[in-house]
Design a protein around this motif. Structure first.
Motif, PDB file in Angstrom:
ATOM      1  N   UNK A  64      -0.123  -0.554   5.146  1.00  0.00           N
ATOM      2  CA  UNK A  64      -1.177  -0.304   4.620  1.00  0.00           C
ATOM      3  C   UNK A  64      -1.129   0.552   3.519  1.00  0.00           C
ATOM      4  N   UNK A  65      -0.296   1.407   3.499  1.00  0.00           N
ATOM      5  CA  UNK A  65      -0.246   2.511   2.444  1.00  0.00           C
ATOM      6  C   UNK A  65       0.880   2.141   1.550  1.00  0.00           C
ATOM      7  N   UNK A  66       1.459   0.720   1.444  1.00  0.00           N
ATOM      8  CA  UNK A  66       2.449   0.370   0.452  1.00  0.00           C
ATOM      9  C   UNK A  66       1.779   0.564  -1.022  1.00  0.00           C
ATOM     10  N   UNK A  67       2.364   1.206  -1.864  1.00  0.00           N
ATOM     11  CA  UNK A  67       1.718   1.091  -3.416  1.00  0.00           C
ATOM     12  C   UNK A  67       2.517   0.325  -4.126  1.00  0.00           C
ATOM     13  N   UNK A  68       2.015  -0.799  -4.782  1.00  0.00           N
ATOM     14  CA  UNK A  68       2.654  -1.631  -5.635  1.00  0.00           C
ATOM     15  C   UNK A  68       2.754  -0.876  -6.859  1.00  0.00           C
ATOM     16  N   UNK A  69       1.802  -0.139  -7.233  1.00  0.00           N
ATOM     17  CA  UNK A  69       1.963   0.603  -8.545  1.00  0.00           C
ATOM     18  C   UNK A  69       3.172   1.457  -8.468  1.00  0.00           C
ATOM     19  N   UNK A  70       3.462   2.049  -7.422  1.00  0.00           N
ATOM     20  CA  UNK A  70       4.623   3.171  -7.221  1.00  0.00           C
ATOM     21  C   UNK A  70       5.946   2.170  -7.325  1.00  0.00           C
ATOM     22  N   UNK A  71       5.974   1.066  -6.730  1.00  0.00           N
ATOM     23  CA  UNK A  71       6.934   0.119  -6.693  1.00  0.00           C
ATOM     24  C   UNK A  71       7.406  -0.372  -8.235  1.00  0.00           C
ATOM     25  N   UNK A  72       6.269  -0.832  -8.733  1.00  0.00           N
ATOM     26  CA  UNK A  72       6.271  -1.151 -10.251  1.00  0.00           C
ATOM     27  C   UNK A  72       7.039  -0.187 -10.967  1.00  0.00           C
ATOM     28  N   UNK A  73       6.651   1.094 -10.960  1.00  0.00           N
ATOM     29  CA  UNK A  73       6.793   1.944 -11.930  1.00  0.00           C
ATOM     30  C   UNK A  73       8.326   2.449 -11.586  1.00  0.00           C
ATOM     31  N   UNK A  74       8.741   2.423 -10.360  1.00  0.00           N
ATOM     32  CA  UNK A  74      10.060   3.345 -10.096  1.00  0.00           C
ATOM     33  C   UNK A  74      11.054   2.452  -9.496  1.00  0.00           C
ATOM     34  N   UNK A  75      10.796   1.076  -8.921  1.00  0.00           N
ATOM     35  CA  UNK A  75      11.766  -0.047  -8.305  1.00  0.00           C
ATOM     36  C   UNK A  75      11.498  -1.296  -8.624  1.00  0.00           C
ATOM     37  N   UNK A  76      11.106  -1.523 -10.112  1.00  0.00           N
ATOM     38  CA  UNK A  76      11.120  -3.012 -10.642  1.00  0.00           C
ATOM     39  C   UNK A  76      10.237  -3.921  -9.554  1.00  0.00           C
ATOM     40  N   UNK A  77       9.173  -2.986  -8.840  1.00  0.00           N
ATOM     41  CA  UNK A  77       8.210  -3.796  -8.050  1.00  0.00           C
ATOM     42  C   UNK A  77       8.741  -4.004  -6.715  1.00  0.00           C
ATOM     43  N   UNK A  78      10.025  -3.537  -6.408  1.00  0.00           N
ATOM     44  CA  UNK A  78      10.577  -3.716  -4.989  1.00  0.00           C
ATOM     45  C   UNK A  78      10.168  -2.540  -4.187  1.00  0.00           C
ATOM     46  N   UNK A  79      10.246  -2.863  -2.678  1.00  0.00           N
ATOM     47  CA  UNK A  79       9.612  -1.547  -1.644  1.00  0.00           C
ATOM     48  C   UNK A  79      11.141  -0.665  -1.978  1.00  0.00           C
ATOM     49  N   UNK A  80      10.708   0.533  -1.348  1.00  0.00           N
ATOM     50  CA  UNK A  80      11.876   1.410  -1.333  1.00  0.00           C
ATOM     51  C   UNK A  80      11.659   2.271  -0.021  1.00  0.00           C
ATOM     52  N   UNK A  81      12.595   3.110   0.454  1.00  0.00           N
ATOM     53  CA  UNK A  81      12.749   3.675   1.712  1.00  0.00           C
ATOM     54  C   UNK A  81      11.433   4.430   2.080  1.00  0.00           C
ATOM     55  N   UNK A  82      10.877   5.386   1.180  1.00  0.00           N
ATOM     56  CA  UNK A  82       9.611   5.813   1.213  1.00  0.00           C
ATOM     57  C   UNK A  82       8.423   5.104   0.891  1.00  0.00           C
ATOM     58  N   UNK A  83       8.540   3.733   0.583  1.00  0.00           N
ATOM     59  CA  UNK A  83       7.495   3.010   0.270  1.00  0.00           C
ATOM     60  C   UNK A  83       7.558   1.523   0.827  1.00  0.00           C
ATOM     61  N   UNK A  84       7.648   1.268   2.030  1.00  0.00           N
ATOM     62  CA  UNK A  84       7.605   0.131   2.583  1.00  0.00           C
ATOM     63  C   UNK A  84       6.581  -0.815   2.575  1.00  0.00           C
ATOM     64  N   UNK A  85       6.897  -2.065   2.130  1.00  0.00           N
ATOM     65  CA  UNK A  85       5.971  -3.052   2.251  1.00  0.00           C
ATOM     66  C   UNK A  85       5.478  -3.319   3.604  1.00  0.00           C
ATOM     67  N   UNK A  86       6.533  -3.610   4.646  1.00  0.00           N
ATOM     68  CA  UNK A  86       6.118  -3.860   6.091  1.00  0.00           C
ATOM     69  C   UNK A  86       7.192  -2.982   6.947  1.00  0.00           C
ATOM     70  N   UNK A  87       6.384  -2.595   7.871  1.00  0.00           N
ATOM     71  CA  UNK A  87       6.923  -1.759   9.019  1.00  0.00           C
ATOM     72  C   UNK A  87       8.261  -2.399   9.425  1.00  0.00           C
ATOM     73  N   UNK A  88       7.908  -3.670  10.105  1.00  0.00           N
ATOM     74  CA  UNK A  88       8.787  -4.483  10.618  1.00  0.00           C
ATOM     75  C   UNK A  88       8.532  -6.037  10.626  1.00  0.00           C
ATOM     76  N   UNK A  89       9.629  -6.821  10.917  1.00  0.00           N
ATOM     77  CA  UNK A  89       9.531  -8.347  10.734  1.00  0.00           C
ATOM     78  C   UNK A  89      10.114  -8.912  12.074  1.00  0.00           C
ATOM     79  N   UNK A  90       9.680  -9.919  12.526  1.00  0.00           N
ATOM     80  CA  UNK A  90       9.905 -10.451  13.954  1.00  0.00           C
ATOM     81  C   UNK A  90       9.991 -11.977  13.530  1.00  0.00           C
ATOM     82  N   UNK A  91      10.930 -12.614  14.200  1.00  0.00           N
ATOM     83  CA  UNK A  91      11.112 -14.168  13.660  1.00  0.00           C
ATOM     84  C   UNK A  91      11.332 -14.975  14.844  1.00  0.00           C
ATOM     85  N   UNK A  92      10.874 -16.208  14.853  1.00  0.00           N
ATOM     86  CA  UNK A  92      11.360 -17.149  15.885  1.00  0.00           C
ATOM     87  C   UNK A  92      11.340 -18.596  15.354  1.00  0.00           C
ATOM     88  N   UNK A  93      12.310 -19.311  16.140  1.00  0.00           N
ATOM     89  CA  UNK A  93      12.478 -20.880  15.533  1.00  0.00           C
ATOM     90  C   UNK A  93      12.034 -21.726  16.769  1.00  0.00           C
TER      91      UNK A  93
END
Length: 142
Positions: A12-41
């Protein structure tokens, strides 16, 4: 068509503004979009995906010395993946952690993406099932 499901815990604390300004819109080590991902088929060919809101999910299995348990969990969102062979695979999660889901078709597969809010404690007792601590059966939490 086969089905693959991905589950994400949204930061919930992911900052798209920070990502846009510093990492071409991508997440970074200190600005994660997701804490984790799980998958199943899911095995088999999918014929339909049905959504159930505010439903009841029955959590069942075996404990200890072959003792069977069955608990009804209220306030669940379910995605029922129906296969051509008649089997149904439920993906279930407590309504109060649910944020949104999408279903897309990619490379000949249905891709389900489910996003969870990050401010509730929850458990994952079996693949594809996520239940908040408040709704989890006390008898199983021991």
């Amino acid at each position: 068509m086969r089905v693959k499901a991905h589950f994400f815990l949204v930061n919930e604390d992911f900052s798209p503004e920070f990502a846009d300004a510093n990492y071409d819109g991508e997440e970074s080590e200190n600005n994660l979009r997701y804490y984790w991902e799980d998958a199943l088929e899911i095995k088999g060919e999918c014929s339909d995906i049905e959504e159930l809101k505010q439903s009841e999910y029955v959590l069942q299995g075996m404990m200890g010395e072959g003792e069977h348990f069955s608990f009804s969990i209220p306030n669940m969102r379910q995605l029922l993946v129906k296969s051509e062979d008649g089997s149904v695979t439920p993906l279930a999660f407590s309504e109060n952690i649910f944020h949104e889901f999408t279903v897309d078709e990619e490379e000949g597969m249905h891709i389900i993406r489910v996003y969870f809010k990050d401010y509730e404690v929850f458990s994952n007792p079996i693949p594809g099932v996520y239940i908040t601590a408040a709704d989890f059966p006390e008898e199983l939490a021991r």
